[in-house]
Design a protein around this motif. Structure first.
Motif, PDB file in Angstrom:
ATOM      1  N   VAL A 130       0.840  -1.195   0.000  1.00 30.53           N
ATOM      2  CA  VAL A 130       0.000   0.000   0.000  1.00 30.53           C
ATOM      3  C   VAL A 130       0.876   1.245   0.000  1.00 30.53           C
ATOM      4  N   LEU A 131       0.584   2.147  -0.922  1.00 31.92           N
ATOM      5  CA  LEU A 131       1.237   3.454  -0.975  1.00 31.92           C
ATOM      6  C   LEU A 131       0.213   4.497  -0.546  1.00 31.92           C
ATOM      7  N   GLN A 132       0.673   5.494   0.176  1.00 35.37           N
ATOM      8  CA  GLN A 132      -0.230   6.551   0.628  1.00 35.37           C
ATOM      9  C   GLN A 132      -0.320   7.656  -0.415  1.00 35.37           C
ATOM     10  N   LEU A 133      -1.522   8.062  -0.728  1.00 41.42           N
ATOM     11  CA  LEU A 133      -1.752   9.166  -1.657  1.00 41.42           C
ATOM     12  C   LEU A 133      -2.651  10.164  -0.956  1.00 41.42           C
ATOM     13  N   GLY A 134      -2.048  11.046  -0.173  1.00 39.96           N
ATOM     14  CA  GLY A 134      -2.841  11.946   0.656  1.00 39.96           C
ATOM     15  C   GLY A 134      -3.641  11.130   1.651  1.00 39.96           C
ATOM     16  N   GLU A 135      -4.959  11.317   1.661  1.00 43.83           N
ATOM     17  CA  GLU A 135      -5.837  10.534   2.527  1.00 43.83           C
ATOM     18  C   GLU A 135      -6.309   9.247   1.863  1.00 43.83           C
ATOM     19  N   LEU A 136      -5.903   9.043   0.618  1.00 44.33           N
ATOM     20  CA  LEU A 136      -6.245   7.825  -0.104  1.00 44.33           C
ATOM     21  C   LEU A 136      -5.100   6.820  -0.018  1.00 44.33           C
ATOM     22  N   GLU A 137      -5.406   5.558  -0.297  1.00 40.40           N
ATOM     23  CA  GLU A 137      -4.392   4.520  -0.394  1.00 40.40           C
ATOM     24  C   GLU A 137      -4.357   3.962  -1.814  1.00 40.40           C
ATOM     25  N   ILE A 138      -3.155   3.646  -2.269  1.00 42.81           N
ATOM     26  CA  ILE A 138      -2.960   2.931  -3.527  1.00 42.81           C
ATOM     27  C   ILE A 138      -2.595   1.500  -3.157  1.00 42.81           C
ATOM     28  N   LYS A 139      -3.498   0.567  -3.402  1.00 40.98           N
ATOM     29  CA  LYS A 139      -3.213  -0.840  -3.110  1.00 40.98           C
ATOM     30  C   LYS A 139      -2.752  -1.523  -4.386  1.00 40.98           C
ATOM     31  N   VAL A 140      -1.643  -2.225  -4.291  1.00 44.92           N
ATOM     32  CA  VAL A 140      -1.050  -2.904  -5.439  1.00 44.92           C
ATOM     33  C   VAL A 140      -1.607  -4.326  -5.522  1.00 44.92           C
ATOM     34  N   LEU A 141      -2.122  -4.691  -6.693  1.00 43.12           N
ATOM     35  CA  LEU A 141      -2.572  -6.055  -6.949  1.00 43.12           C
ATOM     36  C   LEU A 141      -1.733  -6.634  -8.081  1.00 43.12           C
ATOM     37  N   HIS A 142      -1.012  -7.711  -7.804  1.00 42.94           N
ATOM     38  CA  HIS A 142      -0.238  -8.367  -8.849  1.00 42.94           C
ATOM     39  C   HIS A 142      -1.208  -9.123  -9.743  1.00 42.94           C
ATOM     40  N   THR A 143      -1.281  -8.745 -11.024  1.00 43.80           N
ATOM     41  CA  THR A 143      -2.237  -9.331 -11.961  1.00 43.80           C
ATOM     42  C   THR A 143      -1.512  -9.799 -13.226  1.00 43.80           C
ATOM     43  N   PRO A 144      -0.643 -10.799 -13.095  1.00 40.04           N
ATOM     44  CA  PRO A 144       0.145 -11.264 -14.241  1.00 40.04           C
ATOM     45  C   PRO A 144      -0.689 -12.067 -15.229  1.00 40.04           C
ATOM     46  N   GLY A 145      -0.078 -12.377 -16.346  1.00 32.52           N
ATOM     47  CA  GLY A 145      -0.723 -13.159 -17.401  1.00 32.52           C
ATOM     48  C   GLY A 145      -0.418 -12.550 -18.748  1.00 32.52           C
ATOM     49  N   HIS A 146      -0.712 -11.268 -18.895  1.00 35.25           N
ATOM     50  CA  HIS A 146      -0.297 -10.537 -20.101  1.00 35.25           C
ATOM     51  C   HIS A 146       1.229 -10.452 -20.107  1.00 35.25           C
ATOM     52  N   THR A 147       1.810 -10.063 -18.985  1.00 31.20           N
ATOM     53  CA  THR A 147       3.247 -10.168 -18.725  1.00 31.20           C
ATOM     54  C   THR A 147       3.407 -10.633 -17.273  1.00 31.20           C
ATOM     55  N   PRO A 148       4.596 -11.124 -16.903  1.00 28.17           N
ATOM     56  CA  PRO A 148       4.791 -11.555 -15.515  1.00 28.17           C
ATOM     57  C   PRO A 148       4.746 -10.405 -14.514  1.00 28.17           C
ATOM     58  N   ALA A 149       4.972  -9.187 -14.970  1.00 32.49           N
ATOM     59  CA  ALA A 149       5.134  -8.057 -14.053  1.00 32.49           C
ATOM     60  C   ALA A 149       3.900  -7.180 -13.940  1.00 32.49           C
ATOM     61  N   CYS A 150       2.802  -7.530 -14.583  1.00 29.70           N
ATOM     62  CA  CYS A 150       1.625  -6.661 -14.580  1.00 29.70           C
ATOM     63  C   CYS A 150       1.075  -6.471 -13.169  1.00 29.70           C
ATOM     64  N   VAL A 151       0.760  -5.232 -12.839  1.00 34.02           N
ATOM     65  CA  VAL A 151       0.062  -4.927 -11.596  1.00 34.02           C
ATOM     66  C   VAL A 151      -1.115  -4.018 -11.911  1.00 34.02           C
ATOM     67  N   SER A 152      -2.111  -4.067 -11.039  1.00 34.53           N
ATOM     68  CA  SER A 152      -3.234  -3.132 -11.079  1.00 34.53           C
ATOM     69  C   SER A 152      -3.169  -2.284  -9.821  1.00 34.53           C
ATOM     70  N   TYR A 153      -3.646  -1.056  -9.910  1.00 37.07           N
ATOM     71  CA  TYR A 153      -3.603  -0.133  -8.779  1.00 37.07           C
ATOM     72  C   TYR A 153      -5.026   0.201  -8.350  1.00 37.07           C
ATOM     73  N   LEU A 154      -5.374  -0.181  -7.124  1.00 38.08           N
ATOM     74  CA  LEU A 154      -6.686   0.120  -6.555  1.00 38.08           C
ATOM     75  C   LEU A 154      -6.566   1.381  -5.711  1.00 38.08           C
ATOM     76  N   ILE A 155      -7.244   2.437  -6.148  1.00 34.69           N
ATOM     77  CA  ILE A 155      -7.196   3.728  -5.470  1.00 34.69           C
ATOM     78  C   ILE A 155      -8.629   4.119  -5.116  1.00 34.69           C
ATOM     79  N   GLY A 156      -8.973   4.026  -3.839  1.00 40.00           N
ATOM     80  CA  GLY A 156     -10.347   4.303  -3.440  1.00 40.00           C
ATOM     81  C   GLY A 156     -11.299   3.355  -4.135  1.00 40.00           C
ATOM     82  N   ASP A 157     -12.271   3.910  -4.855  1.00 40.93           N
ATOM     83  CA  ASP A 157     -13.258   3.076  -5.543  1.00 40.93           C
ATOM     84  C   ASP A 157     -12.890   2.827  -6.998  1.00 40.93           C
TER      85      ASP A 157
END
Length: 287
Positions: A130-157
């Motif tokens: 989790v990275l802090q973005l002000g009062e929001l959080e950026i949660k990292v989700l590892h979502t590989p398949g297209h490439t081994p390193a793909c991630v998605s970023y969940l920020i609030g909703d």
């Protein structure tokens, strides 16, 4: 109640890529996701018009950029992250498995200067971090398949999924690049589909599905459950068979050769040679 970040999208039609400026409406802390460096393949010239549009929006919205986020090492456009880093001072962030991708393509392009240890990215993030973005959080989700390193970023909703998913009427990402795997992508997609139905989904590309006249890049998890590649209870085996058959019909992206060798280096162009000129390589019969 989950806080909703503010989002501005920037569509780069030459590569069908969408970049995002995302910020906390309270503190004005911001992130830029998947920026684009303009590149003319015919002349080999680069430009920063698209990246400057992001900086102009930063100024217009009165936000401060805290992170430059990359969902993966893109194969269809060059990243403008170094230009934006110079302008904002923000670190360039990518998933920790970029080291695997660097190792593979260091060999493909025979790039002696690639260290394959994550550099020159400033921060490598892991699944669940989790990275802090002000009062929001950026949660990292590892979502590989297209490439081994793909991630998605969940920020609030809002979830920024890179190339994992496209609009529901278009489908899902290809898996035939080195390190790609359709079964892995299927499981990554279902990880995303476990999010609340009203989660906003922001995509990295749109190619306009047949019958649709306009480009689109925002949808929801509920809508993605009816994605043309996933609906009606498609099993992993059925998905893999479909995906692998479809991938065999696809051409390589137009800019894959310049893009990959630049993007595994966080958007840094190759070092200049003795004459002061930078060169990109064109490996023959390698992909």
């Amino acid at each position: 109640m989950t806080t909703a970040p503010k989002v501005r999208a920037f569509f780069h039609e030459p590569t069908f890529t969408v970049s995002y400026l995302v910020w906390d409406p309270v503190t004005r802390a911001a992130a830029i996701i998947d920026s684009v460096l303009d590149f003319d393949q015919k002349s080999g010239r680069t430009a920063t018009h698209s990246a400057q549009a992001l900086l102009d929006a930063v100024r217009e919205e009165g936000v401060k950029v805290a992170y430059l986020l990359e969902t993966h090492a893109h194969a269809d456009h060059l990243s403008a992250a170094p230009f934006l880093k110079q302008a904002t001072g923000a670190p360039i962030v990518i998933g920790e498995h970029i080291k695997t991708v660097q190792h593979v393509f260091k060999g493909v392009f025979n790039l002696a200067y690639v260290t394959a240890d994550g550099r020159p990215f400033d921060r490598l993030v892991r699944d669940g971090e989790v990275l802090q973005l002000g009062e929001l959080e950026i949660k990292v989700l590892h979502t590989p398949g297209h490439t081994p390193a793909c991630v998605s970023y969940l920020i609030g909703d809002a979830i920024f999924v890179g190339d994992t998913l496209f609009m529901p009427d278009y489908g899902t990402a290809r898996c035939d690049f080195p390190g790609g795997d359709a079964g892995t992508l299927y499981r990554s997609i279902h990880k995303l589909l476990a999010l609340p139905d009203d989660t906003r989904v922001f995509l990295c590309h749109d190619y306009k599905a047949p019958g649709r006249d306009t480009f689109a890049w925002e949808t929801t998890i509920a809508a993605e459950k009816q994605n043309v590649h996933l609906r009606d209870g498609v099993s992993e085996a059925q998905y893999v068979a479909m995906r692998e058959a479809r991938d065999k019909t696809l051409e390589m992206p137009v800019l894959i050769l310049p893009s990959i060798q630049v993007n595994i280096q966080a958007g840094e162009l190759p070092p200049p040679e003795e004459n002061g000129v930078r060169y990109l390589k064109l490996p023959l019969d390698a992909l």
